[in-house]
Design an enzyme around this catalytic site. Structure first.
Site: not given
Ligand SMILES: *Cc1c(COP(=O)(O)O)cnc(C)c1O
Length: 385
Positions: A364, A324-327
């Site tokens: 996501n 996902t684009c979540d760090s």
């Protein structure tokens, strides 16, 4: 009874044939049967399965086939899942905070045992048939568990004494229950609770029918199978010491330890950066790997190439990100993967049957939902293929 046929010999043969581009769980019914047998033959009482660890229909129906006849459920959704797997399965409803509609669902599903930890919650159960058991859940300050269940549910021992008297007075079968936490690696976690249970019964002057010692049994995390029997002996000893000749029947409710070894999770490598320091997988903490975030890196992972052959070079620790684009979507640092690992390879995580697909989200557009049935799960040894 529903059985999903074993279609594949092992994860490697399936991966090489299909090159799945999504994360996948490999399920070995045989391993699940072996674990169930170990609990059923070793635990000195009734073995129930905590459905929340993995509510997949194939898990429930295989447990029923293996001889597990009772299930720990927390919601009407879990009751429906158990009923679908077995029309006769016994259900214990051990979520002590319930809405009126949930209580009605429990009555409709013929739940036979209910836990309570508050007088207000006991009052809500007025319509529960008096033929049922009500188990007072108590909690102690935690030690030895990976996280603290006692901070959410469970009466203090003093309150448990009052509740137990009340349950008996109101005509239900009185029992006690506790849940020491999850992945408890020290039998003493149970011993302390069992001693306290003995004291609560003395103080209340109530003879309990059953003592439910919860789940929390440790799963294999580092390649060393926990000595479950040592826990069973410690529990039986402590019950005898605390209850003498007035022994209650025992119940346990393993989730993690029952189901974890029956599944291996495979996630594909999407990208490798910074000279191999950083690896991107197609599963992460919002998918089937959330338990690794909470419990720490497992000691057993291995890499399989697209042809099904294991990567065999020496391992090097990596930083691993999910898709996902979540760090935040990052595993604890230092996951060891073979030096010759390449993009398109699969990272296999044995022992991920518990709290994996059950907790996976679709965040996501990713997530873990595919299960393939295999005869054996193999492992990372040199002869694994
Ligand atoms: C979660 C839970 C279990 C199962 O715990 P594991 O650590 O998976 O064995 C058992 N009983 C209760 C009440 C639970 O909430």
């Amino acid at each position: 009874m529903q059985h999903i046929p074993a279609l594949w010999h092992n994860p490697e043969t399936h991966l090489a044939r299909h090159l799945p581009d999504h994360p996948i769980l490999y399920f070995s019914p045989r391993v699940l049967h072996q674990t169930a047998e170990r609990f059923l033959s070793g635990f000195p009482g009734l073995v129930t399965y905590a459905v929340k660890a993995n509510p997949h229909q194939a898990v429930l129906s295989n447990l029923v086939a293996a001889g597990v006849s009772a299930f720990d459920v927390a919601s009407p959704g879990e009751m429906a899942a158990v009923r679908a797997a077995s029309p006769t399965a016994v259900m214990h409803y051990n979520n002590p905070v319930r809405s009126e509609a949930e209580i009605q669902a429990g009555i409709d599903y013929a739940v036979s045992s209910w836990s309570v930890d508050e007088l207000d919650e006991l009052d809500k159960l007025a319509d529960v048939p008096r033929s049922c058991e009500i188990a007072v859940r108590f909690a102690l300050p935690v030690s030895g568990a990976a996280y603290d269940f006692g901070s959410k549910f469970g009466a203090t021992p003093e309150k448990a004494v009052e509740l137990l008297k009340q349950v008996e007075e109101m005509g239900w079968t009185p029992s006690l229950c506790f849940h020491p936490g999850t992945q408890c690696e020290d039998p003493h976690a149970w011993v302390k609770y069992i001693r306290e249970a003995g004291q609560i019964c003395k103080d209340a002057g109530v003879r309990i029918a059953r003592l439910n010692v919860g789940g929390g049994f440790a799963a294999n995390r580092d390649g060393v199978a926990p000595d479950l029997e040592q826990f069973f002996y410690a529990i039986a000893d402590a019950v005898e010491e605390s209850f003498g000749s007035d022994l209650p029947a025992l119940i346990c409710e393993p989730g993690r330890a029952m189901v974890s070894e029956a599944f291996t999770l495979a996630a594909r490598i999407k990208g490798i950066r910074q000279e191999g320091e950083v690896v991107f997988l197609n599963d992460g903490i919002y998918g089937g790997l959330v338990d690794i975030r909470d419990m720490g890196l497992p000691g057993r992972v291995y890499v399989v190439a697209g042809d099904g052959i294991h990567r065999s070079a020496a391992a090097k620790p990596r930083v691993v990100f999910g898709p996902t684009c979540d760090s935040l979507d990052r595993l604890p640092d230092g996951l060891p993967l073979a030096q010759d690992t390449q993009v398109g390879d699969y990272v296999l995580f044995p022992g991920l049957g518990a709290y994996s697909s059950a907790m996976s989200t679709q965040f996501n557009g990713y997530g873990l939902s595919d299960v393939a049935t295999v005869i054996e799960l193999g492992g990372s040894g040199p002869d694994a293929r």
